[in-house]
Design a protein around this motif. Structure first.
Motif, PDB file in Angstrom:
ATOM      1  N   PRO A  86      55.639  -8.206  19.181  1.00 30.12           N
ATOM      2  CA  PRO A  86      55.479  -8.667  17.806  1.00 30.12           C
ATOM      3  C   PRO A  86      56.521  -8.122  16.829  1.00 30.12           C
ATOM      4  N   ASP A  87      57.350  -7.171  17.261  1.00 34.30           N
ATOM      5  CA  ASP A  87      58.424  -6.703  16.384  1.00 34.30           C
ATOM      6  C   ASP A  87      59.433  -7.809  16.102  1.00 34.30           C
ATOM      7  N   SER A  88      59.457  -8.823  16.946  1.00 28.33           N
ATOM      8  CA  SER A  88      60.346  -9.970  16.748  1.00 28.33           C
ATOM      9  C   SER A  88      59.653 -11.013  15.881  1.00 28.33           C
ATOM     10  N   PRO A  89      60.179 -11.330  14.691  1.00 28.08           N
ATOM     11  CA  PRO A  89      59.557 -12.376  13.861  1.00 28.08           C
ATOM     12  C   PRO A  89      59.468 -13.716  14.579  1.00 28.08           C
ATOM     13  N   ALA A  90      60.479 -14.039  15.392  1.00 31.90           N
ATOM     14  CA  ALA A  90      60.448 -15.312  16.110  1.00 31.90           C
ATOM     15  C   ALA A  90      59.315 -15.331  17.131  1.00 31.90           C
ATOM     16  N   TRP A  91      59.110 -14.187  17.822  1.00 35.26           N
ATOM     17  CA  TRP A  91      58.012 -14.131  18.786  1.00 35.26           C
ATOM     18  C   TRP A  91      56.672 -14.283  18.066  1.00 35.26           C
ATOM     19  N   SER A  92      56.487 -13.572  16.960  1.00 36.71           N
ATOM     20  CA  SER A  92      55.222 -13.641  16.223  1.00 36.71           C
ATOM     21  C   SER A  92      54.951 -15.050  15.722  1.00 36.71           C
ATOM     22  N   ALA A  93      55.995 -15.730  15.260  1.00 36.10           N
ATOM     23  CA  ALA A  93      55.819 -17.109  14.797  1.00 36.10           C
ATOM     24  C   ALA A  93      55.431 -18.021  15.953  1.00 36.10           C
ATOM     25  N   GLY A  94      56.052 -17.825  17.119  1.00 32.37           N
ATOM     26  CA  GLY A  94      55.704 -18.637  18.279  1.00 32.37           C
ATOM     27  C   GLY A  94      54.279 -18.404  18.743  1.00 32.37           C
ATOM     28  N   PHE A  95      53.856 -17.152  18.723  1.00 32.75           N
ATOM     29  CA  PHE A  95      52.477 -16.852  19.110  1.00 32.75           C
ATOM     30  C   PHE A  95      51.496 -17.439  18.096  1.00 32.75           C
ATOM     31  N   ALA A  96      51.804 -17.314  16.795  1.00 31.01           N
ATOM     32  CA  ALA A  96      50.931 -17.881  15.764  1.00 31.01           C
ATOM     33  C   ALA A  96      50.827 -19.392  15.912  1.00 31.01           C
ATOM     34  N   ARG A  97      51.939 -20.045  16.212  1.00 29.82           N
ATOM     35  CA  ARG A  97      51.916 -21.507  16.389  1.00 29.82           C
ATOM     36  C   ARG A  97      51.027 -21.895  17.566  1.00 29.82           C
ATOM     37  N   LEU A  98      51.140 -21.178  18.678  1.00 27.17           N
ATOM     38  CA  LEU A  98      50.291 -21.454  19.838  1.00 27.17           C
ATOM     39  C   LEU A  98      48.825 -21.241  19.501  1.00 27.17           C
ATOM     40  N   ALA A  99      48.507 -20.102  18.890  1.00 30.35           N
ATOM     41  CA  ALA A  99      47.111 -19.764  18.602  1.00 30.35           C
ATOM     42  C   ALA A  99      46.492 -20.752  17.609  1.00 30.35           C
ATOM     43  N   LEU A 100      47.251 -21.119  16.572  1.00 31.58           N
ATOM     44  CA  LEU A 100      46.721 -22.054  15.573  1.00 31.58           C
ATOM     45  C   LEU A 100      46.610 -23.465  16.137  1.00 31.58           C
TER      46      LEU A 100
END
Length: 504
Positions: A340-354
């Motif tokens: 999650p230190d990577s903003p791109a990773w966090s955005a990708g995970f948020a997109r999947l979860a949402l």
């Protein structure tokens, strides 16, 4: 004047006998543990609808809370999504407090005495949990077994002040049963005549003895509640919920545990046993509509002799949904990976979860997708691929939405999970997924906003998404609930929408 022993002094005294080498590490961990609990408490004081806070005043110098009797509490500005223990002291008028239990005692609010004791237990147990850890770096080899991921979650609930409260557990029992201490636990197998049991699903043959069922029993439950010894047993590894354990090469076993951990007494109701097979089959039907983005662990069997004190639920391990080279990781353990230190990773995970959460919500199911129930399947390089969900006991199901999409409402679902109230549905999903899983994974309002801003651009614009983007974010008012013993059900706070600009 003689002072009564505190939870911290009691733990220190037990450690001196049991594990004297841990004593100095426990003492060194106490300030950080107090700050972690105080941070969670300050979040609650700043944002929950507590009836004894008359007014909140936020400014550049921090946050001031005015009490009806004229007293004032002052501390830093409260980020409702922060997970680091950044609150090291709070001032009540002119006196500074770094101990959440002492602060709650001094506030002297209704039902605050019992809660103060729980806060003391929480800080002491958290210090014990941290003291027993060996350093784990994000670049260290990832775990091989599913329970090893679970046992990396040391601090417990990211936002509950009672994140590690385990009243009724001695130090010896915490060391023996707490997942963060990485023990092996001998589950008892208690024989009960099959004719006296309610069984849902298929109870396995290896947990039968002729015409008797062998029901797995947590050793704490056997000793303190059932007052029984079990001649037979099986070795298992505790998961982050403590009462659920993984049998190597076998299922995960959810046991009854009549102790108050965090907020709740962890028994298994007879109704939940009765409905477990129907819920599991229903969830598989819904997961099939997510284009392979969601798996739900199947309930293999559940049994009880009509008692919440003696029951067990057998579930698939989420690890069965991992392909070659993939890892199934509880969301609560993601922060320790460094991903999650990577903003791109966090955005990708948020997109999947949402994507998954909103699709199911549109169909008529609101998941309680907090960091314990929700897991993510990661590629060998750490890319989030799909989700796994477990423990269906507290989802919400909307019959009218199901009907709109031609999804039959199966028989046997508990009445308490059925609702067409859109507020209740959105609270269930957004409070657990966004204010819980995504917030705790990103660790601050700024990081959560960045992840959500990127993710929501690619999602279909529905009424549910508009509510997520434009209204305050619901979250369980965990402290209010602990201070309201006569009120049943969840109570809610409204947090500043992370997608809105800061206003103070």
């Amino acid at each position: 004047m003689h002072r009564p022993p505190t939870a911290e002094s009691e733990v220190a005294a037990e450690l001196a006998v049991l594990r004297p080498a841990l004593g100095p590490r426990f003492a060194a961990a106490l300030p950080g543990a107090r700050a972690a609990v105080l941070t969670r408490l300050w979040r609650a004081l700043a944002h929950e609808p507590l009836p004894w806070i008359a007014r909140r005043e936020s400014g550049r110098q921090g946050l001031t809370l005015r009490l009806p009797d004229g007293r004032r509490l002052h501390g830093p500005r409260a980020d409702p999504y922060a997970t680091a223990g950044y609150v090291t002291e709070v001032r009540l008028d002119r006196v500074a407090y770094d101990d959440p239990a002492r602060l709650m005692t001094e506030l002297a609010v209704p039902h605050g005495g019992g809660f103060a004791a729980e806060l003391g237990h929480s800080a002491a147990s958290l210090a014990l949990s941290r003291a027993a850890q060996e350093p784990v770096s994000p670049d260290q080899a990832w775990p091989v077994h599913d329970w090893e991921w679970e046992q990396r979650v040391v601090d417990g609930h990211p936002y509950h002040p009672n994140c590690r409260s385990r009243p009724g557990f001695s130090v010896a029992e915490q060391l023996a049963y707490g997942p963060e201490h990485r023990p092996s636990v001998r589950l008892g197998l208690l024989p009960v005549p099959a004719g006296e049991c309610l069984v849902s699903g298929a109870w396995p043959e290896d947990l039968r003895d002729g015409d008797r069922l062998l029901i797995p029993v947590h050793p704490w439950q056997a000793a303190h509640v059932l007052k029984r010894s079990c001649e037979r047993g099986v070795t298992a590894h505790p998961l982050m919920s403590l009462r659920t354990l993984a049998i190597p090469g076998g299922p995960h076993v959810k046991t009854a545990l009549s102790a108050r951990l965090t907020s709740s007494v962890r028994d298994i109701s007879v109704a939940s046993v009765a409905s477990s097979a129907a819920l599991s089959a229903f969830a598989e039907t819904l997961a099939a509509r997510t284009d392979g983005l969601l798996h739900v662990t199947r309930t293999l069997g559940a049994a009880t002799p009509d008692s919440p004190d003696l029951a067990a639920v057998l579930r698939e391990s989420p690890a069965v949904y991992a392909g070659p080279g993939e890892h199934v990781v509880p969301v609560a353990a993601l922060a320790g990976t460094g991903l999650p230190d990577s903003p791109a990773w966090s955005a990708g995970f948020a997109r999947l979860a949402l994507t998954v959460g909103l699709r199911l919500l549109e169909l008529g199911v609101a998941l309680e997708a907090h960091g314990q129930n929700l897991l993510v399947v990661l590629s060998a390089s750490g890319t989030p691929l799909r989700l796994v969900y477990r423990d269906l006991a507290d989802i919400r199901v909307a019959p009218s939405r199901l009907a709109r999409h031609g999804v039959p409402l199966p028989d046997g679902l508990p009445a308490r999970i059925l609702t067409d109230d859109v507020t209740a549905l959105r609270r269930k999903l957004y409070g657990s997924l966004v204010a819980g899983s995504l917030a705790a994974t990103t660790g601050s309002r700024t990081a959560l906003r960045a992840a959500l801003e990127t993710a929501v651009r690619e999602l279909p614009r529905t009424a549910d998404l508009a509510a997520l983007c434009e209204r305050p974010l619901p979250a369980k008012a965990l402290t209010l609930m602990r201070l309201s013993p006569g009120v049943t059900g969840d109570q809610w706070a409204e947090l500043p929408n992370p997608l809105a600009p800061d206003t103070d």
